[in-house]
Design a protein around this motif. Structure first.
Motif, PDB file in Angstrom:
ATOM      1  N   THR A   1       0.841  -1.172   0.000  1.00 13.09           N
ATOM      2  CA  THR A   1       0.000   0.000   0.000  1.00 13.09           C
ATOM      3  C   THR A   1       0.886   1.236   0.000  1.00 13.09           C
ATOM      4  OG1 THR A   1      -1.643  -1.208   1.308  1.00 13.09           O
ATOM      5  CG2 THR A   1      -1.846   1.181   1.224  1.00 13.09           C
ATOM      6  N   ASP A   2       0.593   2.178  -0.880  1.00 11.61           N
ATOM      7  CA  ASP A   2       1.333   3.439  -0.961  1.00 11.61           C
ATOM      8  C   ASP A   2       0.942   4.299   0.239  1.00 11.61           C
ATOM      9  OD1 ASP A   2       2.552   5.812  -1.649  1.00 11.61           O
ATOM     10  OD2 ASP A   2       1.587   5.979  -3.602  1.00 11.61           O
ATOM     11  N   VAL A   3       1.919   4.629   1.090  1.00 16.50           N
ATOM     12  CA  VAL A   3       1.626   5.427   2.280  1.00 16.50           C
ATOM     13  C   VAL A   3       2.321   6.788   2.269  1.00 16.50           C
ATOM     14  CG1 VAL A   3       1.093   3.468   3.766  1.00 16.50           C
ATOM     15  CG2 VAL A   3       3.447   4.283   3.617  1.00 16.50           C
ATOM     16  N   GLY A   4       3.012   7.108   1.201  1.00 17.44           N
ATOM     17  CA  GLY A   4       3.676   8.405   1.107  1.00 17.44           C
ATOM     18  C   GLY A   4       4.771   8.362   0.068  1.00 17.44           C
ATOM     19  N   PRO A   5       5.471   9.483  -0.116  1.00 24.03           N
ATOM     20  CA  PRO A   5       6.554   9.515  -1.103  1.00 24.03           C
ATOM     21  C   PRO A   5       7.616   8.450  -0.793  1.00 24.03           C
ATOM     22  CG  PRO A   5       6.086  11.721  -0.249  1.00 24.03           C
ATOM     23  CD  PRO A   5       5.312  10.746   0.585  1.00 24.03           C
ATOM     24  N   ASN A   6       7.817   7.553  -1.738  1.00 28.15           N
ATOM     25  CA  ASN A   6       8.783   6.461  -1.588  1.00 28.15           C
ATOM     26  C   ASN A   6       8.560   5.643  -0.316  1.00 28.15           C
ATOM     27  OD1 ASN A   6      10.124   7.176  -4.003  1.00 28.15           O
ATOM     28  ND2 ASN A   6      11.225   8.772  -2.893  1.00 28.15           N
ATOM     29  N   GLN A   7       7.308   5.446   0.045  1.00 21.48           N
ATOM     30  CA  GLN A   7       6.947   4.688   1.231  1.00 21.48           C
ATOM     31  C   GLN A   7       5.848   3.695   0.868  1.00 21.48           C
ATOM     32  OE1 GLN A   7       7.604   5.691   4.966  1.00 21.48           O
ATOM     33  NE2 GLN A   7       9.505   6.236   3.930  1.00 21.48           N
ATOM     34  N   TRP A   8       6.145   2.422   1.032  1.00 22.03           N
ATOM     35  CA  TRP A   8       5.195   1.355   0.722  1.00 22.03           C
ATOM     36  C   TRP A   8       5.067   0.442   1.931  1.00 22.03           C
ATOM     37  CZ3 TRP A   8       2.775   1.656  -3.920  1.00 22.03           C
ATOM     38  CH2 TRP A   8       3.339   2.528  -4.851  1.00 22.03           C
ATOM     39  N   ARG A   9       3.858   0.180   2.353  1.00 23.80           N
ATOM     40  CA  ARG A   9       3.613  -0.667   3.526  1.00 23.80           C
ATOM     41  C   ARG A   9       3.190  -2.050   3.063  1.00 23.80           C
ATOM     42  NH1 ARG A   9      -0.690  -2.019   6.926  1.00 23.80           N
ATOM     43  NH2 ARG A   9      -0.023  -2.384   9.066  1.00 23.80           N
ATOM     44  N   CYS A  10       3.869  -3.053   3.587  1.00 22.61           N
ATOM     45  CA  CYS A  10       3.540  -4.444   3.289  1.00 22.61           C
ATOM     46  C   CYS A  10       2.485  -4.909   4.289  1.00 22.61           C
ATOM     47  CB  CYS A  10       4.791  -5.320   3.385  1.00 22.61           C
ATOM     48  SG  CYS A  10       4.436  -7.082   3.187  1.00 22.61           S
ATOM     49  N   VAL A  16       7.287  -1.010   6.539  1.00 28.63           N
ATOM     50  CA  VAL A  16       7.314   0.025   5.504  1.00 28.63           C
ATOM     51  C   VAL A  16       8.632  -0.081   4.750  1.00 28.63           C
ATOM     52  CG1 VAL A  16       7.293   2.507   5.061  1.00 28.63           C
ATOM     53  CG2 VAL A  16       5.787   1.544   6.799  1.00 28.63           C
ATOM     54  N   HIS A  17       8.552  -0.029   3.407  1.00 30.28           N
ATOM     55  CA  HIS A  17       9.730  -0.141   2.545  1.00 30.28           C
ATOM     56  C   HIS A  17       9.806   1.086   1.645  1.00 30.28           C
ATOM     57  CE1 HIS A  17      10.142  -4.395   3.664  1.00 30.28           C
ATOM     58  NE2 HIS A  17       8.819  -4.412   3.623  1.00 30.28           N
ATOM     59  N   ASP A  18      10.991   1.353   1.108  1.00 34.24           N
ATOM     60  CA  ASP A  18      11.166   2.517   0.239  1.00 34.24           C
ATOM     61  C   ASP A  18      10.935   2.208  -1.238  1.00 34.24           C
ATOM     62  OD1 ASP A  18      13.443   1.059  -0.208  1.00 34.24           O
ATOM     63  OD2 ASP A  18      14.841   2.644   0.336  1.00 34.24           O
ATOM     64  N   ALA A  19      10.578   0.987  -1.562  1.00 29.46           N
ATOM     65  CA  ALA A  19      10.282   0.606  -2.947  1.00 29.46           C
ATOM     66  C   ALA A  19       9.309  -0.565  -2.932  1.00 29.46           C
ATOM     67  CB  ALA A  19      11.555   0.215  -3.684  1.00 29.46           C
ATOM     68  N   CYS A  20       8.656  -0.774  -4.058  1.00 30.54           N
ATOM     69  CA  CYS A  20       7.775  -1.931  -4.185  1.00 30.54           C
ATOM     70  C   CYS A  20       7.964  -2.536  -5.575  1.00 30.54           C
ATOM     71  CB  CYS A  20       6.312  -1.550  -3.975  1.00 30.54           C
ATOM     72  SG  CYS A  20       5.572  -0.675  -5.363  1.00 30.54           S
ATOM     73  N   GLN A  21       7.503  -3.742  -5.736  1.00 33.61           N
ATOM     74  CA  GLN A  21       7.509  -4.385  -7.042  1.00 33.61           C
ATOM     75  C   GLN A  21       6.057  -4.607  -7.432  1.00 33.61           C
ATOM     76  OE1 GLN A  21       9.024  -8.404  -7.267  1.00 33.61           O
ATOM     77  NE2 GLN A  21       9.399  -8.203  -9.448  1.00 33.61           N
ATOM     78  N   HIS A  22       5.642  -3.914  -8.503  1.00 32.78           N
ATOM     79  CA  HIS A  22       4.283  -4.080  -8.989  1.00 32.78           C
ATOM     80  C   HIS A  22       4.145  -5.449  -9.646  1.00 32.78           C
ATOM     81  CE1 HIS A  22       4.658   0.311  -8.753  1.00 32.78           C
ATOM     82  NE2 HIS A  22       3.378   0.274  -8.489  1.00 32.78           N
ATOM     83  N   ARG A  23       2.959  -6.046  -9.510  1.00 34.35           N
ATOM     84  CA  ARG A  23       2.680  -7.349 -10.108  1.00 34.35           C
ATOM     85  C   ARG A  23       1.276  -7.301 -10.687  1.00 34.35           C
ATOM     86  NH1 ARG A  23       6.118 -11.326  -9.087  1.00 34.35           N
ATOM     87  NH2 ARG A  23       4.582 -12.963  -9.164  1.00 34.35           N
ATOM     88  N   TYR A  24       1.072  -8.070 -11.749  1.00 39.16           N
ATOM     89  CA  TYR A  24      -0.241  -8.131 -12.385  1.00 39.16           C
ATOM     90  C   TYR A  24      -1.175  -9.105 -11.678  1.00 39.16           C
ATOM     91  CZ  TYR A  24       1.709  -5.882 -16.573  1.00 39.16           C
ATOM     92  OH  TYR A  24       2.283  -5.014 -17.452  1.00 39.16           O
TER      93      TYR A  24
END
Length: 72
Positions: A1-10, A16-24
């Motif tokens: 989930t996008d939680v802010g600039p360069n912030q992704w929550r698993c 919280v991570h600074d990058a994510c890998q998009h998947r279809y």
């Protein structure tokens, strides 16, 4: 989930991570002259169908919406 600039929550690990890998994850209806069926496609099949990774499509959606729509 996008939680802010360069912030992704698993959601799975609750970190919280600074990058994510998009998947279809795609759901679509396919048909021919005899019948139709709903199918689900996942990451590898989506890459084959669209010719781009989900990360490439996410970037394209932000940079060039018209090209993004053309690919879809």
């Amino acid at each position: 989930t996008d939680v802010g600039p360069n912030q992704w929550r698993c959601e799975r690990c609750q970190r919280v991570h600074d990058a994510c890998q998009h998947r279809y994850i795609m759901s679509m209806q396919v048909s021919d002259h005899t019948d139709s069926a709903w199918v689900n496609l996942f990451n590898e099949q989506g890459q084959v169908l669209l010719g781009k990774t989900a990360d490439e499509m996410a970037l394209l959606n932000q940079a060039d919406r018209e090209e993004y729509e053309r690919v879809l």
